[in-house]
Design a protein around this motif. Structure first.
Motif, PDB file in Angstrom:
ATOM      1  N   ALA A 268       0.817  -1.211   0.000  1.00  0.00           N
ATOM      2  CA  ALA A 268       0.000   0.000   0.000  1.00  0.00           C
ATOM      3  C   ALA A 268       0.851   1.261   0.000  1.00  0.00           C
ATOM      4  O   ALA A 268       0.385   2.329  -0.418  1.00  0.00           O
ATOM      5  CB  ALA A 268      -0.930   0.013   1.218  1.00  0.00           C
ATOM      6  N   SER A 269       2.092   1.156   0.443  1.00  0.00           N
ATOM      7  CA  SER A 269       2.941   2.348   0.555  1.00  0.00           C
ATOM      8  C   SER A 269       3.440   2.832  -0.799  1.00  0.00           C
ATOM      9  O   SER A 269       4.079   3.882  -0.876  1.00  0.00           O
ATOM     10  CB  SER A 269       4.129   2.057   1.469  1.00  0.00           C
ATOM     11  N   ARG A 270       3.148   2.095  -1.855  1.00  0.00           N
ATOM     12  CA  ARG A 270       3.546   2.531  -3.191  1.00  0.00           C
ATOM     13  C   ARG A 270       2.515   3.469  -3.819  1.00  0.00           C
ATOM     14  O   ARG A 270       2.597   3.795  -4.999  1.00  0.00           O
ATOM     15  CB  ARG A 270       3.780   1.323  -4.098  1.00  0.00           C
ATOM     16  N   ILE A 299      -7.107   0.284   5.855  1.00  0.00           N
ATOM     17  CA  ILE A 299      -6.053  -0.712   6.034  1.00  0.00           C
ATOM     18  C   ILE A 299      -5.716  -0.823   7.510  1.00  0.00           C
ATOM     19  O   ILE A 299      -5.658   0.187   8.222  1.00  0.00           O
ATOM     20  CB  ILE A 299      -4.777  -0.310   5.254  1.00  0.00           C
ATOM     21  N   ALA A 300      -5.480  -2.028   7.973  1.00  0.00           N
ATOM     22  CA  ALA A 300      -5.053  -2.272   9.352  1.00  0.00           C
ATOM     23  C   ALA A 300      -3.649  -2.865   9.347  1.00  0.00           C
ATOM     24  O   ALA A 300      -3.270  -3.586   8.415  1.00  0.00           O
ATOM     25  CB  ALA A 300      -6.024  -3.226  10.053  1.00  0.00           C
ATOM     26  N   SER A 301      -2.866  -2.563  10.396  1.00  0.00           N
ATOM     27  CA  SER A 301      -1.498  -3.064  10.462  1.00  0.00           C
ATOM     28  C   SER A 301      -1.046  -3.173  11.909  1.00  0.00           C
ATOM     29  O   SER A 301      -1.496  -2.409  12.776  1.00  0.00           O
ATOM     30  CB  SER A 301      -0.559  -2.133   9.693  1.00  0.00           C
ATOM     31  N   ASP A 302      -0.137  -4.128  12.146  1.00  0.00           N
ATOM     32  CA  ASP A 302       0.487  -4.243  13.462  1.00  0.00           C
ATOM     33  C   ASP A 302       1.649  -3.270  13.618  1.00  0.00           C
ATOM     34  O   ASP A 302       2.121  -3.047  14.733  1.00  0.00           O
ATOM     35  CB  ASP A 302       1.001  -5.678  13.682  1.00  0.00           C
ATOM     36  N   ARG A 303       2.111  -2.721  12.503  1.00  0.00           N
ATOM     37  CA  ARG A 303       3.243  -1.784  12.511  1.00  0.00           C
ATOM     38  C   ARG A 303       2.836  -0.474  11.859  1.00  0.00           C
ATOM     39  O   ARG A 303       2.144  -0.464  10.835  1.00  0.00           O
ATOM     40  CB  ARG A 303       4.433  -2.376  11.754  1.00  0.00           C
ATOM     41  N   ILE A 304       3.312   0.605  12.433  1.00  0.00           N
ATOM     42  CA  ILE A 304       2.930   1.909  11.902  1.00  0.00           C
ATOM     43  C   ILE A 304       3.671   2.230  10.606  1.00  0.00           C
ATOM     44  O   ILE A 304       3.251   3.128   9.850  1.00  0.00           O
ATOM     45  CB  ILE A 304       3.183   2.997  12.967  1.00  0.00           C
ATOM     46  N   ASP A 305       4.725   1.500  10.293  1.00  0.00           N
ATOM     47  CA  ASP A 305       5.519   1.789   9.101  1.00  0.00           C
ATOM     48  C   ASP A 305       5.413   0.718   8.026  1.00  0.00           C
ATOM     49  O   ASP A 305       6.188   0.710   7.075  1.00  0.00           O
ATOM     50  CB  ASP A 305       6.990   1.986   9.479  1.00  0.00           C
ATOM     51  N   GLU A 309      -2.281  -4.655   1.611  1.00  0.00           N
ATOM     52  CA  GLU A 309      -3.593  -4.426   0.996  1.00  0.00           C
ATOM     53  C   GLU A 309      -4.665  -4.211   2.054  1.00  0.00           C
ATOM     54  O   GLU A 309      -4.632  -4.792   3.140  1.00  0.00           O
ATOM     55  CB  GLU A 309      -3.969  -5.606   0.109  1.00  0.00           C
ATOM     56  N   GLY A 310      -5.647  -3.382   1.711  1.00  0.00           N
ATOM     57  CA  GLY A 310      -6.726  -3.069   2.637  1.00  0.00           C
ATOM     58  C   GLY A 310      -8.082  -3.524   2.119  1.00  0.00           C
ATOM     59  O   GLY A 310      -8.185  -4.326   1.193  1.00  0.00           O
ATOM     60  N   GLN A 311      -9.104  -2.987   2.728  1.00  0.00           N
ATOM     61  CA  GLN A 311     -10.481  -3.355   2.428  1.00  0.00           C
ATOM     62  C   GLN A 311     -11.178  -2.165   1.772  1.00  0.00           C
ATOM     63  O   GLN A 311     -11.058  -1.027   2.226  1.00  0.00           O
ATOM     64  CB  GLN A 311     -11.199  -3.735   3.725  1.00  0.00           C
ATOM     65  N   LEU A 312     -11.909  -2.412   0.701  1.00  0.00           N
ATOM     66  CA  LEU A 312     -12.640  -1.358   0.009  1.00  0.00           C
ATOM     67  C   LEU A 312     -13.623  -0.691   0.968  1.00  0.00           C
ATOM     68  O   LEU A 312     -14.418  -1.361   1.632  1.00  0.00           O
ATOM     69  CB  LEU A 312     -13.381  -1.928  -1.203  1.00  0.00           C
TER      70      LEU A 312
END
Length: 427
Positions: A268-270, A299-305, A309-312
């Motif tokens: 997602a960071s691209r 988008i959910a993540s265990d890391r802030i950095d 892929e996320g959810q529409l």
């Protein structure tokens, strides 16, 4: 369209706003190898007789001392950096030659000559002395200068519950934040830049430092983030651009003295336009993104950095947003849920700002959204570098209102207040 209180103040591009920046010769691709070019310049000054060095320094000061803040100190600071890089012994070098060497490794840059746009705003880290109904704010702005290179500028101010806005005066001189370290090559990866110890935040500009950022730091979406232990950190997401590729990165600071610029990883960071929620939800960091350039994802993540892929979450539905959608800054927490400002692009590439309401405990659930824009380009707001655009990178809640700074035609910045209750009724 929602009845907004649009403030009369406008901020515009200003070619007279100049800053002294370090001239990193090693980054300029000099012939013959950067270190030898640096050494040659230093040697040329050291070989000048004292009279010639005095004349050359006086010429520089005549041209630039009145245009910049503490010019001689800036030159001396720059000399100290060159001395450390080359391993010089400056004890036998007089002040005038040291200042002149520093001047050769600086240059003047008009950082907001082309445009001032796409602001975001957060509560200021210092709320002392604020009367009831007032809040000190801190605004980031995208400033565009020579070569269409984007940097981050700041402005402090105060808003009130009577739709009043007062910005702190800009200092007459601006200074560039800079990294400390090896200058023989452009940095890669995470880097820390520092505000000058005597510079105000309203007079500080953060320029690209790394190779990935070389053509711009674009559209900072700043948020006051509260960690699990209650500690606050100001975190912004922005687009680093090198002229051909983009990369989403984080700007992190706890004191607005040191700023960590940290590349994010994950698929997602691209993409552009990522916006961080101001706290964890369900034990996860949460981000709003636009992974396909058309729709809005969560988008959910265990890391802030690190973001995959996320959810529409939202896709174009109404005529004013049919071309594409995106966020307009970090979600704003209210009793009713998370207010997410959005932008939509319609016919003739006209940009408008709308809003959606997300469930407070599960932001993947959309409670409602505006069928019509709450703000769109009209009348004088249509004209500029990119016509028919209104765009914000973040608003702030103040009592029962939202304060929304917004970019106009990629050229200037306007300001609006909206009552939250009225906004919610439109969803």
């Amino acid at each position: 369209m929602l009845d907004l209180h649009v403030h009369a103040l406008r901020l515009h591009a200003d070619p007279s706003r100049v800053v002294v920046r370090p001239f990193h010769i090693a980054w300029a691709g000099a012939n013959g190898g950067a270190p030898s070019r640096t050494e040659r310049l230093v040697r040329e000054v050291l070989e000048m007789n004292p009279g010639e060095a005095h004349v050359q320094l006086e010429a520089v000061l005549k041209d630039f001392e009145a245009r910049h803040w503490q010019t001689r100190r800036v030159f001396m600071t720059r000399y100290d950096e060159i001395e450390a890089m080359l391993g010089l012994d400056g004890r036998d070098i007089g002040d005038e030659k040291r200042q002149l060497i520093g001047a050769y490794f600086c240059h003047e840059y008009s950082y907001a000559a082309a445009a001032l746009m796409n602001p975001s705003v957060v509560p200021h880290f210092d709320q002392s002395g604020m009367p009831r109904g007032s809040q000190r704010i801190l605004m980031s702005m995208r400033a565009v200068g020579e070569g269409h290179i984007s940097s981050v500028a700041f402005r402090e101010g105060i808003i009130t519950d009577r739709n009043e806005l007062k910005l702190a005066p800009e200092p007459p001189f601006a200074t560039a934040a800079d990294a400390v370290g090896d200058e023989t090559e452009m940095p890669e990866g995470p880097v820390t830049v520092y505000r000058h110890r005597d510079s105000t935040l309203s007079g500080t500009v953060i320029f690209p430092i790394t190779a990935q950022q070389s053509k711009g730091l674009e559209d900072l979406r700043l948020v006051q983030f509260t960690h699990d232990d209650g500690e606050k950190e100001w975190i912004g997401t922005y687009t680093a651009y090198n002229g051909s590729a983009i990369q989403s990165e984080l700007m992190r600071t706890r004191d607005f003295r040191a700023f960590d610029l940290v590349p994010m990883s994950g698929s997602a960071s691209r993409n552009k336009g990522m916006a961080l929620f101001p706290r964890k939800i369900g034990g996860k960091y949460m981000m709003i993104g636009r992974q396909d350039g058309e729709n809005i994802f969560v988008i959910a993540s265990d890391r802030i950095d690190h973001w995959d892929e996320g959810q529409l979450l939202l896709q174009p539905e109404y005529p004013w947003e049919l071309v594409q959608m995106g966020n307009c800054g970090p979600p704003i927490e209210t009793d009713a849920g998370w207010i997410l400002l959005t932008h939509g692009v319609g016919a003739m590439r006209k940009y408008s700002i709308g809003a959606a309401l997300l469930d407070k405990d599960d932001p993947t659930k959309v409670i409602g959204r505006t069928k019509e824009p709450i703000l769109a380009a009209a009348d004088q707001d249509r004209e500029g570098y990119v016509p028919n655009v209104v765009y914000t990178c973040g608003a702030v809640k103040h009592g029962e209102r939202l304060f929304i700074p917004y970019g106009i035609a990629d050229s200037s910045i306007g300001f609006a207040f909206v009552e939250i209750e009225k906004l919610l009724k439109l969803m």
